[in-house]
Design an enzyme around this catalytic site. Structure first.
Site, PDB file in Angstrom:
ATOM      1  N   GLY A 148       0.617  -1.282  -0.042  1.00 58.27           N
ATOM      2  CA  GLY A 148      -0.084   0.152   0.080  1.00 58.27           C
ATOM      3  C   GLY A 148       0.977   1.469  -0.233  1.00 58.27           C
ATOM      4  O   GLY A 148       1.832   0.959   0.206  1.00 58.27           O
ATOM      5  N   CYS A 149      -0.002   2.681  -0.506  1.00 55.64           N
ATOM      6  CA  CYS A 149       0.982   3.410  -0.398  1.00 55.64           C
ATOM      7  C   CYS A 149       1.118   4.343   1.008  1.00 55.64           C
ATOM      8  O   CYS A 149       2.560   4.076   0.955  1.00 55.64           O
ATOM      9  CB  CYS A 149       0.025   4.882  -1.122  1.00 55.64           C
ATOM     10  SG  CYS A 149      -1.572   4.626  -0.632  1.00 55.64           S
ATOM     11  N   PHE A 150       0.773   3.791   1.821  1.00 53.69           N
ATOM     12  CA  PHE A 150       1.019   4.694   3.166  1.00 53.69           C
ATOM     13  C   PHE A 150       2.321   4.152   3.467  1.00 53.69           C
ATOM     14  O   PHE A 150       2.843   3.967   4.482  1.00 53.69           O
ATOM     15  CB  PHE A 150       0.231   4.798   4.200  1.00 53.69           C
ATOM     16  CG  PHE A 150      -0.935   5.972   4.136  1.00 53.69           C
ATOM     17  CD1 PHE A 150      -0.328   6.917   4.249  1.00 53.69           C
ATOM     18  CD2 PHE A 150      -2.381   5.889   4.626  1.00 53.69           C
ATOM     19  CE1 PHE A 150      -0.616   8.661   4.538  1.00 53.69           C
ATOM     20  CE2 PHE A 150      -2.960   7.301   4.345  1.00 53.69           C
ATOM     21  CZ  PHE A 150      -2.122   8.226   4.712  1.00 53.69           C
ATOM     22  N   ALA A 151       1.552   2.141   3.858  1.00 54.92           N
ATOM     23  CA  ALA A 151       2.975   1.887   3.988  1.00 54.92           C
ATOM     24  C   ALA A 151       4.198   1.552   3.381  1.00 54.92           C
ATOM     25  O   ALA A 151       5.466   1.543   4.035  1.00 54.92           O
ATOM     26  CB  ALA A 151       2.240  -0.184   4.055  1.00 54.92           C
TER      27      ALA A 151
END
Ligand SMILES: NC(=O)c1ccc[n+]([C@@H]2O[C@H](COP(=O)([O-])OP(=O)(O)OC[C@H]3O[C@@H](n4cnc5c(N)ncnc54)[C@H](OP(=O)(O)O)[C@@H]3O)[C@@H](O)[C@H]2O)c1
Length: 341
Positions: A148-151
């Site tokens: 994921g992008c945040f991750a």
């Protein structure tokens, strides 16, 4: 190579499509959309007019996957696990899923963040595609879950602390632009709610904490290791900025040099001498990082910026494909960002 992009009308699928259309090893691309089947791709993604005059295909995912070397899925969360069985049966050489469905191997952790899984028996086939950390470990993978992008941003910031003794779980303050929410507007994601505004959401339990914790626990070799992700919506379109803060048990010196050494051989990570800015990565597959310690060496901050749609989605997926197939890791990804943007 023959490639299919399923969900190519969306924001993540669109960026992925733009990248694979320019990839030197990709010869044929099939781009599917349910709602825009038959529509010229460049009508929906005008910036692609110079790259293709093809139309979105109506093919069902398994049909689109048949005979392809690589299939990318950029569907809403939960869709790919429902169709993965038939997709695998159709026999593509490699599958790369951009949704969260196959990122977390620990079933309980997945369920805690996403509820019951539609295809739990298939999860262990997928390698977690954190390309800038895993590098050549991805060689030979036939199924990859793109992070994921945040991750992605949070894990790249956390990586430098993986073997430091910590007094408490690190806290990561993260801000994303509006393209992170996909193209369908909702009351909290459309322009009037986002422009000139900033707000926290998913307090004490953003979904990306699940995949983040699984990786962090592996790196720490501690199944109980914790970290906290604090997510915010920011008034910009592209990018994620994270600032990690941690208390270390023993004073650290030269933390920035230490982080730079960890990423020294990774082509898409640059460790700067000053805090990075979002506009320095917008439009590129780069992650920029800066780390600093307090004067007594007992507190550490790590900043990381990425473009959520490229490093946080399509770009990292292509990088993972390159690594898995033993291609040049940078193939199709060398375009620099744009500034001002
Ligand atoms: N946005 C980001 O920054 C970002 C970053 C990392 C990962 N991701 C992940 O990428 C995925 C897509 O996100 P997004 O932001 O691009 O969402 P989006 O803009 O809403 O796009 C999703 C697309 O999926 C298509 N779709 C859904 N089911 C389909 C099917 N069965 N066959 C063909 N197309 C289908 C939809 O188009 P049709 O209705 O036309 O089919 C839509 O265009 C999500 O799982 C998200 O978590 C997004």
């Amino acid at each position: 190579m023959k490639v299919a992009v399923i969900g190519a009308a969306g924001y993540a699928g669109g960026e992925l499509l733009r990248l694979v259309l320019q990839h030197p090893d990709v010869r044929e691309v099939t781009a599917t959309s349910r709602s825009l089947a038959g529509t010229p791709i460049a009508e929906h993604h005008p910036a692609m007019a110079l790259l293709t005059d093809a139309r979105f295909a109506a093919h069902a995912p398994a049909e689109a996957a048949r005979g392809k070397d690589v299939v990318f899925l950029a569907l809403e969360h939960g869709d790919s696990s429902k169709l993965m069985g038939s997709l695998i049966d159709s026999g593509p050489g490699m599958i790369i899923d951009l949704a969260a469905d196959f990122r977390i191997h620990d079933g309980r952790l997945h369920e805690q963040h996403y509820g019951a899984h539609a295809a739990p028996a298939l999860v262990h086939r997928f390698a977690y595609g954190l390309a800038d950390v895993r590098g050549k470990e991805l060689r030979g993978a036939q199924a990859i879950a793109a992070p994921g992008c945040f991750a992605t941003a949070a894990l790249l910031a956390l990586y430098g602390l993986a073997d430091l003794p910590l007094l408490a779980p690190p806290a990561i303050f993260a801000v994303t632009g509006s393209s992170g929410a996909g193209q369908a507007p909702t009351p909290t994601t459309h322009h009037p709610a986002r422009a000139n505004n900033m707000f926290a959401y998913a307090a004490m339990g953003h979904r990306h904490e699940g995949e983040l914790l699984e990786q962090w626990r592996t790196w720490r070799q501690d199944p109980a290791a914790q970290a906290r992700l604090m997510c915010h919506s920011g008034p910009f379109v592209r990018g994620i900025h994270v600032t990690l803060h941690a208390h270390v048990a023993e004073p650290v010196r030269d933390i920035n040099a230490r982080v730079a050494a960890q990423f020294a051989r990774r082509p898409f990570v640059r460790v700067l001498d000053v805090p990075p800015q979002l506009t320095q990565v917008a439009g590129s597959n780069f992650a920029l990082i800066h780390a600093a310690a307090s004067a007594d060496g007992r507190e550490v901050q790590v900043m990381c910026v990425i473009d959520n749609l490229i490093k946080g989605a399509g770009g990292q997926a292509v990088q993972a494909m390159n690594l898995a197939l033993g291609l040049d890791e940078c193939a199709g990804l060398t375009a620099p960002g744009v500034f001002p943007c």
